[in-house]
Enzyme design. Structure first.
Site, mmCIF file in Angstrom:
data_model
loop_
_atom_site.group_PDB
_atom_site.id
_atom_site.type_symbol
_atom_site.label_atom_id
_atom_site.label_comp_id
_atom_site.label_asym_id
_atom_site.label_seq_id
_atom_site.Cartn_x
_atom_site.Cartn_y
_atom_site.Cartn_z
ATOM 1 C CG HIS A 66 -6.699 -18.622 7.083
ATOM 2 N ND1 HIS A 66 -5.160 -17.709 7.997
ATOM 3 C CD2 HIS A 66 -6.851 -19.549 8.408
ATOM 4 C CE1 HIS A 66 -5.632 -17.680 9.057
ATOM 5 N NE2 HIS A 66 -6.754 -19.117 9.111
ATOM 6 C CE1 TYR A 334 -8.708 -25.293 10.296
ATOM 7 C CE2 TYR A 334 -6.658 -26.292 9.728
ATOM 8 C CZ TYR A 334 -7.075 -25.221 10.297
ATOM 9 O OH TYR A 334 -5.962 -23.829 10.644
#
Length: 361
Positions: A66, A334
């Site tokens: 992303h 993450y």
């Protein structure tokens, strides 16, 4: 003249695999899944994020997935309907401020918006008591695989061949043959097309979570954001515009706020909570928990979403993780991606030397 290939010829099958793989690669890049609890010699956050970089390249200072996105701000206006199932303050009637991010999957921050058919929405709700709820959602109803190991194997199968710069269709086909659980996603991917706007998409949580009420009763749930806007509202030209999603969002917000309804699906006891490749039956009870209202957008390099790690396990009291193995895996990767990009940003010209560490629950 050469004889045309039959509808079931090897060439036609390889071509079909290639088309499906292009969409699947987007979804694969949409999450950084790896279980931090796995044995180091088998799979670690570092190993998986390294593989993401091998597949997409490394762009210093950007998210490993992303990478291309924009910040948004607004609030969530709860109607109180979810309060019967969750004691989380965000579901009490009233407003909770939100900092969010729209993005397209992949590690290239300069990719054309039309290159992928999936869009993502990440949100951070900050309750009045200081607790946060963070969630990352995608515009697809199912995930291709159910485990961190399968996700990593999929990434390996889709690594570009140095000789061609593209994934090997034979390796992708072999992966799909070994993983029949990808069938639902592949069916969806065959007809998926890049949308013209972030504002007209629905966004699914994919993973299951558990709501906990004031009496400690547990209710497994999934959720999605459904838009009030439609494609008919979109009048922005997209010709030769590689960044049309951000431009469209800015133009829409000049005309007013954008709204989504948070729809929570309540699982029955028989519904799987540990498998993101499976949807729940359509007849499950659904409640409209309130309205997400977005009022402003800013560039990601200077906006409020820049230093937020949208870790899905940052949860307030009243929401807990399910037994989905992708959740702890996703959280671990993450964190690794966050530390890499913020460390790189500290050495880029014109950026601060110190960045905050990922926030925890």
């Amino acid at each position: 003249m050469n004889e045309p290939a039959s509808s079931d010829s090897p060439a036609r099958r390889i071509g079909s695999w290639t088309l499906i793989a292009a969409a699947v690669a987007v979804a694969v890049a949409s999450f950084g899944y790896v279980g931090g609890w796995l044995a180091p010699h088998r799979l670690t956050p570092e190993k998986l994020v390294d593989q993401l970089q091998d597949n997409a390249g490394t762009f210093a200072g950007y998210r490993r997935n992303h990478a291309k996105g924009v910040c948004v701000t607004g609030y969530f206006d709860s109607n109180g309907q979810a309060q019967a199932y969750s004691a989380a303050q965000v579901f009490a009637a009233g407003r909770t401020p939100v900092v969010g991010r729209f993005a397209i999957p992949g590690g290239n921050p300069y990719a054309p918006d039309s290159s992928v058919p999936i869009r993502s929405m990440a949100l951070r709700f900050t309750q009045a008591n200081g607790q946060q709820w963070r969630t990352g959602m995608n515009s697809m109803p199912v995930f291709p695989v159910a485990t961190p190991q399968a996700f990593y194997a999929q990434l390996q199968a889709q690594q570009p061949d140095p000789a061609t710069g593209k994934p090997d269709p034979a390796k992708i086909a072999a992966f799909f043959a070994a993983h029949p659980e990808t069938a639902a996603f592949r069916t969806w991917a065959k007809t998926a097309r890049p949308s013209a706007s972030f504002a007209t998409e629905s966004y699914w949580s994919l993973n299951a979570f558990v709501f906990v009420d004031a009496n400690s009763k547990h209710q497994p749930v999934r959720w999605r954001m459904t838009p009030e806007a439609s494609d008919a509202d979109n009048n922005t030209s997209k010709a030769d515009d590689t960044d049309y999603l951000a431009n469209d969002l800015t133009e829409r917000l000049t005309r007013g706020s954008l709204r989504w309804h948070l729809q929570v699906t309540l699982a029955n006891p028989s519904d799987p909570t540990n498998d993101a490749t499976k949807t729940w039956p359509d007849d499950r009870r659904m409640i409209d928990a309130g309205t997400l209202v977005l009022e402003q957008t800013e560039p990601q390099d200077s906006g409020p979403c820049r230093d937020i790690n949208y870790d899905p396990l940052v949860l307030p009291a009243g929401i807990v993780a399910s037994d989905d193995p992708l959740l702890p895996a996703r959280s671990a990767a993450y964190a690794d991606s966050y530390l890499r990009r913020t460390s790189e940003e500290a050495h880029l010209p014109g950026t601060a030397a110190i960045h905050p560490q990922p926030e925890t629950k």
